[in-house]
Design an enzyme around this catalytic site. Structure first.
Site, PDB file in Angstrom:
ATOM      1  NE  ARG A 148      -0.143  51.976  17.560  1.00  0.00           N
ATOM      2  CZ  ARG A 148      -1.085  51.373  16.820  1.00  0.00           C
ATOM      3  NH1 ARG A 148      -1.692  52.045  15.858  1.00  0.00           N
ATOM      4  NH2 ARG A 148      -1.419  50.128  17.044  1.00  0.00           N
ATOM      5  CE  LYS A 205       2.465  38.481   8.298  1.00  0.00           C
ATOM      6  NZ  LYS A 205       2.687  38.542   9.741  1.00  0.00           N
ATOM      7  CE  LYS A 254       3.676  34.741   7.344  1.00  0.00           C
ATOM      8  NZ  LYS A 254       2.575  34.073   8.066  1.00  0.00           N
TER       9      LYS A 254
END
Lengths: 440, 440
Positions: free
Chosen positions: B47, B106, B206
């Site tokens: 970025r 995740k 998770k």
């Protein structure tokens, strides 16, 4: 999903084999879904055909293992016979007839892994052997695949359940080795002839396999230094306790600090009670892995037994079958690094040494001089009179005392040379025990 | 070995990304040997292009991540940006342009894993995400592959390092939650906005991923019951100690006893000090897996951090690259079982309940009646007067006392209904705390 079933030949139908067959039957739908094709037991080779085997179609049972692996329609051969022959020839024949192989045979993998891998490679087949090391604990696959982008520096494992059970009993009850072995035998944790376990042969085979995978280097069984636990005494365990340690039979695979060589060894060692391996009780196994990026990992679980070993075998069977369905292959041998394997003398460790010495002035100075001459630095010394009442004068001829020395890290060569020199000192009546200290 | 290098695009170059790039450079020869082809960094999307990145050729750096994944010559895209967008679109675009993907994301995997898997499948590409759960600890691969022939019944994990650090500090020092959080923040274990960790969002993602893999069933993030640890008090930790337990924030994925449904949940729970998870200290992670044949396994290691996460990413990168070289594919999504996911009420657990009650006769009988009415069996009760001196008579109006009840196993619905009913009793002045008890 393909409808033609994959055919599996099972070599051996003992504790592990019968459990593999049972799960293949009871979990058939799950296995088919996970593989992408149904999988069927196409033959079971046994030595004693007469024995009844629950849940196995008697038609599948044969005593001619060679004919079974030569059939030509077998996709995967599962070898759970153990030992070198006939397992080796059967596996080789299986590869030559187009099958992949799943083996739980640590002795064979340690002795002849490279040849088997080469044959598998030539035939475009897979060789999987998760069950050969630490039973149900996923270890071979994590090391071969999960850590394939990392640099493993050290593997420190409790890989033999029988000896861990014996040491745990000695530690918790104060029992001697013979007593603890008797208990292990009575409970079925030790075999009638416990040699392979208690002399460290079983652990050494696993150390050779683990070192090979961890360091991408072939490590022969004869390159693994091996000491069993038959000489560990209740006094050693008590000494370990006094320094906040316990005794474990460890398989240790290490990369040298300079990264240019590796060592593999099996021996009893004291490890601190705070180390994760110290709390591995009874017949459980655990392997501690130190990798450069990952840091410290530990894998823990049952290291033996029919069901746990069958779990590892079936995981490999699913992998081998998936590959067959997809026309793919799993990772082969990775031995590109070819690092030299140093003998035990090159391993860096610490010693805990118990000496019986004359109880007279100057002994400690003499002993300390020997350590200094060998370049071995002393961490702690504990001196204890045996015949001299506290504060009393020593007897005229000099009584007996004990001296417990714990060293700093040095090469095993320097440490064992130090012990040899100590033996020759007039004032040293005997070296009561030496044990390495690890895991710090 | 093939000589044309595999090209890798790196999306994100923060703590994990820069470590991935560093290891790809410094361990290039090892990676090439393990893959069977050299691997090169072909582009790095960031970025903020101005920042200097040690060891990364500035020519490779771009702010146009979309153009990078669309280049068409990229073999594997490594996504370590995190968050849902633009990560999702970039990964999808990568698949559509022939690349396999390694992700540490995740949140995205939990939210949209099935779609990503489907796209990968359609494009014949791989999707690996070991780093998304428990950092360096090999867990996704062991569950997907090593245990592929077994039946996982339960996964019990400490999968968030920040909250484990906080609870460990509370346990070891007696600190309150706020104080422990402050220490975690000061030491860099907690982010400035700790919500994702302390409210259990991170662990819930998770849990969704782990439950999905373990049970071959899609588990949505909204199907994971989630409670954070912000309400855990020093008194809870002290109560846990009194019953030989400690408090951990657990991610629990369970198959119902009848095997017909599963649950996934994240909440603080008391676990016995003898349980292997109890000794997981500081910011470490560990996951305990119970499988039918394998038995109890535990995987332990660093659950976060640049290097450990990079280790997991690189293991996946090697796998994805090996597959590219061999024209093979790794295992895809396995969600064939499609078991229903029960809400929290269906989970079976135990409660530790602290009640503030009137210190007068008959209270325990009233309380016990409520448990009986809900079919909840009591394991232990500890009654403690607060205002009454030992042996003294209670004050006329009835003083205050506390009652600590630990139940036997029951459904969470029955247990929480019991607590609601207790709140309504006149003699119950308040429910001081409730906490589940696990790991027995």
């Amino acid at each position: 999903m393909r409808t033609r079933p994959l055919k599996v030949a099972l070599l051996g139908c003992g504790v592990v084999g019968s459990e593999v067959a049972r799960i293949m039957t009871t979990q058939a739908d799950d296995l088919a879904a996970r593989i992408g094709a149904p999988v069927e037991l196409a033959g079971v080779a046994v030595r004693r055909p007469g024995r009844v085997r629950d849940g196995i179609d008697p038609e599948l049972v044969t005593t001619d293992a060679t004919a079974l692996v030569k059939r030509g329609d077998i996709d995967v051969v599962v070898e759970v016979i153990g030992g070198i022959e006939p397992a080796r020839t059967l596996i080789t024949t299986a590869f030559e007839h187009g099958a992949s192989v799943v083996s739980a045979n640590k002795a064979l993998l340690a002795e002849d892994g490279p040849t088997l891998h080469r044959t598998a490679e030539e035939q475009g087949a897979d060789l999987y052997y998760e069950a050969a090391v630490a039973g149900a604990i996923p270890l071979v696959r994590p090391l071969r695949e999960s850590l394939a982008g990392d640099k493993v520096n050290r593997v420190l494992g409790i890989v033999n359940g029988t000896t861990n059970f014996i040491l745990d009993r000695m530690d918790s009850s104060g029992a001697g080795y013979v007593e603890a072995l008797d208990e292990a035998t009575a409970l079925g944790y030790a075999e009638a002839d416990p040699t392979a376990d208690v002399e460290g042969f079983d652990a050494a085979a696993k150390a050779a396999i683990l070192a090979g995978i961890a360091f991408h280097t072939r490590v022969g069984l004869d390159q693994v230094h091996r000491e069993g636990l038959t000489e560990v005494t209740a006094a050693d365990i008590a000494s370990a306790r006094r320094m906040g340690c316990t005794v474990k039979l460890l398989a240790i695979c290490e990369r040298a600090v300079d990264g240019r060589s590796v060592t593999a060894r099996v021996h009893p060692a004291m490890i601190p009670l705070t180390h994760p391996l110290a709390s591995v009780r009874e017949a459980y196994n655990a392997v501690f892995v130190e990798a450069e990026a990952a840091g410290q990992l530990m894998f823990y679980g049952p290291g033996a037994g029919g069901s746990p070993t069958a779990s590892a075998v079936l995981g490999d069977l699913v992998a081998a079958c998936r590959n067959k369905v997809r026309g793919a292959r799993g990772p082969g041998e990775s031995a590109y690094a070819q690092l030299p394997v140093s003998p035990m003398g090159g391993a860096v460790t610490r010693y805990h040494i118990s000496l019986d010495v004359s109880d007279k002035p100057g002994v400690l100075a003499q002993v300390a001089m020997i350590f200094a001459e060998h370049g071995v630095s002393i961490d702690t010394v504990r001196q204890q009179g045996k015949s001299t009442p506290e504060g009393g004068a020593p007897p005229a001829g000099g009584g007996e005392a004990s001296l417990v020395v714990v060293t700093h890290r040095a090469t095993d060569a320097a440490l064992s040379a130090t012990v040899e020199a100590l033996r020759k000192l007039d004032t040293v009546r005997g070296v009561a025990s030496t044990m390495r200290v690890e895991g710090e």
